[in-house]
Design an enzyme around this catalytic site. Structure first.
Site, short mmCIF file in Angstrom:
data_model
loop_
_atom_site.label_atom_id
_atom_site.label_comp_id
_atom_site.label_asym_id
_atom_site.label_seq_id
_atom_site.Cartn_x
_atom_site.Cartn_y
_atom_site.Cartn_z
CG ASP A 14 87.57 -90.73 82.47
OD1 ASP A 14 88.29 -90.92 81.47
OD2 ASP A 14 86.52 -90.06 82.40
CG HIS A 245 85.96 -88.29 72.45
ND1 HIS A 245 85.64 -87.17 71.73
CD2 HIS A 245 84.78 -88.90 72.74
CE1 HIS A 245 84.33 -87.10 71.59
NE2 HIS A 245 83.79 -88.14 72.19
C1 BDR Z 1 85.79 -87.45 76.96
O1 BDR Z 1 84.84 -87.72 77.98
C2 BDR Z 1 84.81 -89.07 78.29
O2 BDR Z 1 83.50 -89.56 78.29
C3 BDR Z 1 85.62 -89.79 77.23
O3 BDR Z 1 86.30 -90.90 77.79
C4 BDR Z 1 86.56 -88.74 76.74
O4 BDR Z 1 87.73 -88.71 77.50
C5 BDR Z 1 85.07 -86.94 75.74
O5 BDR Z 1 84.40 -85.76 76.04
CA CA Z 2 88.26 -90.53 79.05
#
Ligand code: BDR
Ligand code: CA
Length: 328
Positions: A14, A245
């Site tokens: 995303d 992340h």
């Molecule tokens: C996840 O949420 C999104 O904002 C980041 O891209 C990551 O995949 C972290 O909680």
């Molecule tokens: Ca993400």
């Protein structure tokens, strides 16, 4: 069957600043071949995520990688406008990427995943770093899909750590808990990379500086984006840095970072409308007795890794121009 000696990978994202950093990392990773990318709403909407993805691929000179737009809305709820306060109004921290020089591929992201699963039957690996809507859609469309997938790595959830979008839920899972429940229940091996480990891996400003100093257009664009992301994370960490992340999930999928504590346990996703919605309830009651895999459990929950990610990530992404893999 695949005829490639390398490992074909389908990437679902995303895009998103940390998604962009994960993509930059994958583009610089000779261990895998990016077979295709599907986008989903989450940080931004699925169409904007595809524009961002194509822009990064253009910078990398990787017009060979197909990009399909996936689900705009989640299984049970409409897309809610994303997280512009974390990722900017365009998803990439207000950085201008090149206007995509090519269209998205025909068909949905679920169609692309299913097609690739036939082309690389038994070998295709899946890395999902956004809400799991596309994967759930693909499973619903083709219930035999899981049989042709070698493994699924997911950035999502919070096992013993606090949530980041509610007190107990992580954003990717909380955006579409129904999809997450279906994906975690499917008969494929899943490696779940939760906040417990992703929040422990951070980029400091010196890592960002290494990207900005790179002669790789991808590295410098992502370095620019990280300015916005670090603004957001300053509040979480009390200093200017950012969580890693999606890049951590990417490095685990590639095999550069190895989980050293990752029990296979039952994981239930809360799909109620109560305060626990989106929580990943992991049965870690055996954690004090060492190895405690549950027989038949298909989801490994990563609780510790062999080394920190940041230096390896910065080195690899900053060297993108030298490390771009040959295409399949
Ligand atoms: C996840 O949420 C999104 O904002 C980041 O891209 C990551 O995949 C972290 O909680
Ligand atoms: Ca993400």
């Amino acid at each position: 069957m695949t005829d490639s000696p390398l490992r074909p990978l389908y990437f679902d994202c995303d895009t998103g600043i940390d998604d962009a950093l994960a993509l930059a990392y994958l583009l610089a990773s000779p261990e895998i071949v990016l077979a295709g990318i599907g986008t989903v709403s989450g940080n931004t909407d699925a169409r904007q995520a595809a524009r961002n993805t194509l822009g990064i691929l253009d910078l990398a000179g990787r017009e060979d990688v197909p990009v399909s737009v996936g689900s705009h809305d989640f299984l049970a709820r409409p897309y809610d406008g994303g997280a512009p306060y974390v990722h900017g109004s365009n998803g990439v921290g207000e950085v201008s990427l090149p206007e995509p020089a090519r269209p998205v591929a025909d068909g949905t992201a679920a169609d692309l995943l299913i097609r690739l699963s036939h082309e690389h039957a038994g070998a295709l690996e899946v890395l999902a770093v956004g809400p799991l809507t596309n994967l759930a859609a693909a499973l619903a469309q083709d219930p035999t899909l899981a049989d042709r997938i070698a493994g699924v790595t997911i950035m999502g959830g919070a096992a013993l750590a606090a949530g980041n979008i509610t007190p107990v839920a992580e954003a990717n899972i909380a955006n579409d808990p129904e999809a997450a429940a279906a994906v975690l229940a499917a008969p494929w091996p899943v490696t779940l990379v939760p906040l417990d480990v992703t929040m422990e891996n951070v980029f400091e400003t010196e890592h960002r500086d290494r990207l900005l100093a790179s002669d790789s257009p991808v590295a410098s664009a992502v370095g620019e984006m990280l300015d916005f992301y670090m603004d957001f994370y300053t509040n979480s960490y009390g200093r200017r840095c950012s969580a890693l992340h999606d890049p951590l999930a990417a490095a685990i999928a590639v095999g550069s970072i190895t989980p050293v504590n990752a029990p296979a346990v039952p994981v239930v996703v809360d799909v109620t409308d109560g305060p626990g919605r989106g929580q990943t309830v992991c049965d870690l009651r055996g954690q004090r007795r060492g190895a405690f895999d549950h027989p038949g459990a298909t989801v490994r929950v990563v609780l510790a890794t062999d080394r920190p990610l940041a230096d390896h990530l910065a080195d690899r992404v900053a060297g993108t121009a030298r490390e771009t893999p040959t295409t399949a």
